[in-house]
Design a protein around this motif. Structure first.
Motif, PDB file in Angstrom:
ATOM      1  N   ASN A   1      69.935  48.208  33.075  1.00 21.94           N
ATOM      2  CA  ASN A   1      69.923  46.940  32.342  1.00 21.94           C
ATOM      3  C   ASN A   1      69.265  47.096  30.978  1.00 21.94           C
ATOM      4  OD1 ASN A   1      71.102  45.614  34.521  1.00 21.94           O
ATOM      5  ND2 ASN A   1      69.128  45.183  35.450  1.00 21.94           N
ATOM      6  N   PHE A   2      68.338  48.036  30.854  1.00 21.94           N
ATOM      7  CA  PHE A   2      67.606  48.217  29.604  1.00 21.94           C
ATOM      8  C   PHE A   2      68.196  49.322  28.739  1.00 21.94           C
ATOM      9  CE2 PHE A   2      64.506  46.450  32.578  1.00 21.94           C
ATOM     10  CZ  PHE A   2      64.260  45.264  31.908  1.00 21.94           C
ATOM     11  N   LYS A   3      68.946  50.225  29.314  1.00 20.45           N
ATOM     12  CA  LYS A   3      69.534  51.319  28.538  1.00 20.45           C
ATOM     13  C   LYS A   3      70.466  50.781  27.462  1.00 20.45           C
ATOM     14  CE  LYS A   3      69.079  54.828  32.063  1.00 20.45           C
ATOM     15  NZ  LYS A   3      69.731  55.621  33.070  1.00 20.45           N
ATOM     16  N   ARG A   4      71.060  49.636  27.708  1.00 21.16           N
ATOM     17  CA  ARG A   4      71.940  49.023  26.712  1.00 21.16           C
ATOM     18  C   ARG A   4      71.162  48.517  25.507  1.00 21.16           C
ATOM     19  NH1 ARG A   4      74.104  47.437  31.588  1.00 21.16           N
ATOM     20  NH2 ARG A   4      72.984  45.483  31.599  1.00 21.16           N
ATOM     21  N   GLU A   5      69.830  48.416  25.638  1.00 17.84           N
ATOM     22  CA  GLU A   5      68.986  47.921  24.550  1.00 17.84           C
ATOM     23  C   GLU A   5      68.636  49.023  23.556  1.00 17.84           C
ATOM     24  OE1 GLU A   5      67.595  44.864  24.091  1.00 17.84           O
ATOM     25  OE2 GLU A   5      67.995  43.835  25.949  1.00 17.84           O
ATOM     26  N   SER A   6      69.184  50.230  23.726  1.00 14.91           N
ATOM     27  CA  SER A   6      68.891  51.365  22.845  1.00 14.91           C
ATOM     28  C   SER A   6      67.404  51.675  22.804  1.00 14.91           C
ATOM     29  CB  SER A   6      69.395  51.110  21.431  1.00 14.91           C
ATOM     30  OG  SER A   6      70.772  50.908  21.438  1.00 14.91           O
ATOM     31  N   ILE A   7      66.839  51.902  23.946  1.00 17.61           N
ATOM     32  CA  ILE A   7      65.420  52.230  24.030  1.00 17.61           C
ATOM     33  C   ILE A   7      65.205  53.596  23.378  1.00 17.61           C
ATOM     34  CG2 ILE A   7      63.523  52.734  25.618  1.00 17.61           C
ATOM     35  CD1 ILE A   7      64.852  50.680  27.511  1.00 17.61           C
TER      36      ILE A   7
ATOM     37  N   VAL B   1      59.788  45.504  16.286  1.00 16.24           N
ATOM     38  CA  VAL B   1      59.924  46.211  17.559  1.00 16.24           C
ATOM     39  C   VAL B   1      59.844  45.167  18.664  1.00 16.24           C
ATOM     40  CG1 VAL B   1      58.947  47.926  19.129  1.00 16.24           C
ATOM     41  CG2 VAL B   1      58.906  48.328  16.652  1.00 16.24           C
ATOM     42  N   LYS B   2      60.875  45.117  19.467  1.00 17.23           N
ATOM     43  CA  LYS B   2      60.934  44.160  20.578  1.00 17.23           C
ATOM     44  C   LYS B   2      60.196  44.741  21.780  1.00 17.23           C
ATOM     45  CE  LYS B   2      64.312  41.711  23.410  1.00 17.23           C
ATOM     46  NZ  LYS B   2      65.741  41.569  23.693  1.00 17.23           N
ATOM     47  N   ASN B   3      59.226  44.005  22.301  1.00 14.07           N
ATOM     48  CA  ASN B   3      58.509  44.428  23.502  1.00 14.07           C
ATOM     49  C   ASN B   3      59.139  43.742  24.701  1.00 14.07           C
ATOM     50  OD1 ASN B   3      56.040  45.851  24.611  1.00 14.07           O
ATOM     51  ND2 ASN B   3      55.858  43.813  25.489  1.00 14.07           N
ATOM     52  N   ILE B   4      59.551  44.524  25.672  1.00 12.75           N
ATOM     53  CA  ILE B   4      60.146  43.970  26.894  1.00 12.75           C
ATOM     54  C   ILE B   4      59.239  44.314  28.064  1.00 12.75           C
ATOM     55  CG2 ILE B   4      62.100  44.048  28.495  1.00 12.75           C
ATOM     56  CD1 ILE B   4      63.865  44.857  26.133  1.00 12.75           C
ATOM     57  N   PHE B   5      58.752  43.296  28.748  1.00 10.95           N
ATOM     58  CA  PHE B   5      57.976  43.487  29.962  1.00 10.95           C
ATOM     59  C   PHE B   5      58.925  43.378  31.144  1.00 10.95           C
ATOM     60  CE2 PHE B   5      54.589  41.879  27.164  1.00 10.95           C
ATOM     61  CZ  PHE B   5      53.663  42.890  27.347  1.00 10.95           C
ATOM     62  N   ILE B   6      58.812  44.318  32.060  1.00 13.07           N
ATOM     63  CA  ILE B   6      59.596  44.236  33.287  1.00 13.07           C
ATOM     64  C   ILE B   6      58.858  43.285  34.214  1.00 13.07           C
ATOM     65  CG2 ILE B   6      60.479  45.480  35.290  1.00 13.07           C
ATOM     66  CD1 ILE B   6      60.611  47.976  33.551  1.00 13.07           C
ATOM     67  N   ASP B   7      59.541  42.232  34.615  1.00  9.72           N
ATOM     68  CA  ASP B   7      58.933  41.243  35.493  1.00  9.72           C
ATOM     69  C   ASP B   7      58.809  41.774  36.913  1.00  9.72           C
ATOM     70  OD1 ASP B   7      58.678  39.159  33.605  1.00  9.72           O
ATOM     71  OD2 ASP B   7      60.810  38.709  33.822  1.00  9.72           O
ATOM     72  N   ALA B   8      57.784  41.318  37.604  1.00  5.49           N
ATOM     73  CA  ALA B   8      57.577  41.715  38.993  1.00  5.49           C
ATOM     74  C   ALA B   8      58.790  41.363  39.842  1.00  5.49           C
ATOM     75  CB  ALA B   8      56.315  41.057  39.557  1.00  5.49           C
TER      76      ALA B   8
ATOM     77  N   TYR C   1      60.270  48.454  22.904  1.00  4.39           N
ATOM     78  CA  TYR C   1      59.190  49.079  23.661  1.00  4.39           C
ATOM     79  C   TYR C   1      59.204  48.446  25.042  1.00  4.39           C
ATOM     80  CZ  TYR C   1      54.598  50.654  25.124  1.00  4.39           C
ATOM     81  OH  TYR C   1      53.572  51.235  25.831  1.00  4.39           O
ATOM     82  N   LEU C   2      59.444  49.247  26.066  1.00  2.50           N
ATOM     83  CA  LEU C   2      59.579  48.772  27.439  1.00  2.50           C
ATOM     84  C   LEU C   2      58.305  49.088  28.204  1.00  2.50           C
ATOM     85  CD1 LEU C   2      61.539  47.688  29.653  1.00  2.50           C
ATOM     86  CD2 LEU C   2      62.224  50.057  30.012  1.00  2.50           C
ATOM     87  N   SER C   3      57.729  48.087  28.866  1.00  2.00           N
ATOM     88  CA  SER C   3      56.511  48.319  29.631  1.00  2.00           C
ATOM     89  C   SER C   3      56.466  47.407  30.846  1.00  2.00           C
ATOM     90  CB  SER C   3      55.278  48.093  28.762  1.00  2.00           C
ATOM     91  OG  SER C   3      55.237  46.764  28.307  1.00  2.00           O
ATOM     92  N   GLY C   4      55.652  47.805  31.789  1.00  4.44           N
ATOM     93  CA  GLY C   4      55.424  46.982  32.966  1.00  4.44           C
ATOM     94  C   GLY C   4      54.396  45.909  32.665  1.00  4.44           C
ATOM     95  N   ARG C   5      54.275  44.956  33.546  1.00  2.00           N
ATOM     96  CA  ARG C   5      53.308  43.865  33.353  1.00  2.00           C
ATOM     97  C   ARG C   5      51.871  44.384  33.360  1.00  2.00           C
ATOM     98  NH1 ARG C   5      55.001  39.344  31.033  1.00  2.00           N
ATOM     99  NH2 ARG C   5      57.067  38.860  31.736  1.00  2.00           N
ATOM    100  N   GLY C   6      51.633  45.532  33.986  1.00  2.00           N
ATOM    101  CA  GLY C   6      50.293  46.114  34.000  1.00  2.00           C
ATOM    102  C   GLY C   6      49.786  46.410  32.602  1.00  2.00           C
ATOM    103  N   ALA C   7      50.707  46.595  31.656  1.00  3.56           N
ATOM    104  CA  ALA C   7      50.326  46.874  30.267  1.00  3.56           C
ATOM    105  C   ALA C   7      49.572  45.700  29.650  1.00  3.56           C
ATOM    106  CB  ALA C   7      51.559  47.198  29.434  1.00  3.56           C
ATOM    107  N   LEU C   8      49.724  44.522  30.215  1.00  2.00           N
ATOM    108  CA  LEU C   8      49.015  43.363  29.674  1.00  2.00           C
ATOM    109  C   LEU C   8      47.502  43.519  29.782  1.00  2.00           C
ATOM    110  CD1 LEU C   8      51.299  40.463  30.929  1.00  2.00           C
ATOM    111  CD2 LEU C   8      50.954  41.216  28.562  1.00  2.00           C
ATOM    112  N   SER C   9      47.053  44.432  30.661  1.00  4.53           N
ATOM    113  CA  SER C   9      45.611  44.647  30.792  1.00  4.53           C
ATOM    114  C   SER C   9      45.032  45.371  29.584  1.00  4.53           C
ATOM    115  CB  SER C   9      45.299  45.421  32.075  1.00  4.53           C
ATOM    116  OG  SER C   9      45.814  46.736  31.992  1.00  4.53           O
ATOM    117  N   TYR C  10      45.866  46.066  28.815  1.00  4.70           N
ATOM    118  CA  TYR C  10      45.367  46.744  27.612  1.00  4.70           C
ATOM    119  C   TYR C  10      46.103  46.338  26.336  1.00  4.70           C
ATOM    120  CZ  TYR C  10      49.342  49.897  28.299  1.00  4.70           C
ATOM    121  OH  TYR C  10      50.601  50.412  28.474  1.00  4.70           O
ATOM    122  N   MET C  11      47.221  45.650  26.463  1.00  3.81           N
ATOM    123  CA  MET C  11      47.957  45.219  25.268  1.00  3.81           C
ATOM    124  C   MET C  11      47.494  43.818  24.883  1.00  3.81           C
ATOM    125  SD  MET C  11      51.854  46.528  25.755  1.00  3.81           S
ATOM    126  CE  MET C  11      52.335  46.290  24.062  1.00  3.81           C
TER     127      MET C  11
END
Length: 142
Positions: free
Chosen positions: A130-136, A95-102, A72-82
Motif C-alpha cells: 500500500n505504501f510502495k505506490r507512494e515512492s518511498i 516531506v510527507k510523514n506517514i504513520f502506520i496505524d495500529a 517518511y514512513l514510520s510506526g506509531r512508536g516514533a511518536l515517542s521521539y518525534m
C-alpha cells in the motif's frame, strides 16, 4: 510466542546478528535493516551515510533533503521521539510523514520483526504494498 514456520530462517539470521559480537549498535541496526529488506524483497537501495549532520529534527530533514525523499514512513512508536518540531521540519521541506496505524498492524505496537514472525512475510508485504505506490525513498543513515 508462536511464529510461522516459514519465517524460522529469519529468526535464525537475527540470532546470528546478535551473537556476532558487533562493536557498535549502529552495526546491529544496519544489519537488521538489511536482513528485513532482503527478507521482504524490498528493491530499494540503501545508503550508509555518516556525513549528513544536524541536531534532532534537523537530522532527519537533512537526510530527506540529501536523498530527495518525499515520504517518511514510520510506526506509531516514533511518536515517542518525534516531536512537533520533527513533523514541522519535514512539512517545511515537503516531506510527507506517514504513520502506520495500529489498526493496519492488527494491534501490533512492536517491531517489524515481531510483525513478520507473528503474521508472516506475505501479510507484511501486503501492508507495505500500500505504501510502495507512494515512492518511498531509499535511505539509511547512521
Amino acid at each position: 510466542f508462536n511464529f510461522k514456520k516459514e519465517d524460522a530462517g529469519l529468526l535464525e539470521k537475527l540470532r546470528e546478528i546478535y551473537i556476532s559480537n558487533p562493536s557498535r549498535l549502529a552495526e546491529v541496526n544496519v544489519r537488521i535493516i538489511k536482513l528485513v529488506k532482503d527478507y521482504l524483497e524490498i528493491p530499494t537501495k540503501l545508503h550508509i551515510d555518516e556525513e549528513v549532520a544536524g541536531k534532532k529534527h534537523e537530522l532527519l530533514a537533512n537526510i530527506c533533503d540529501k536523498y530527495g525523499a518525499k515520504v517518511y514512513l514510520s510506526g506509531r512508536g516514533a511518536l515517542s521521539y518525534m516531536s512537533q518540531d520533527y513533523l514541522l521540519e519535514l512539512e517545511k521541506r515537503n516531506v510527507k510523514n506517514i504513520f502506520i496505524d495500529a489498526s493496519q498492524l492488527s494491534g501490533y505496537n512492536n517491531s517489524i520483526i515481531h510483525y513478520i514472525l507473528s503474521e508472516g512475510k506475505d501479510k507484511v508485504n501486503e501492508l507495505l504494498g500500500n505504501f510502495k505506490r507512494e515512492s518511498i525513498p531509499e535511505m539509511v543513515s547512521q
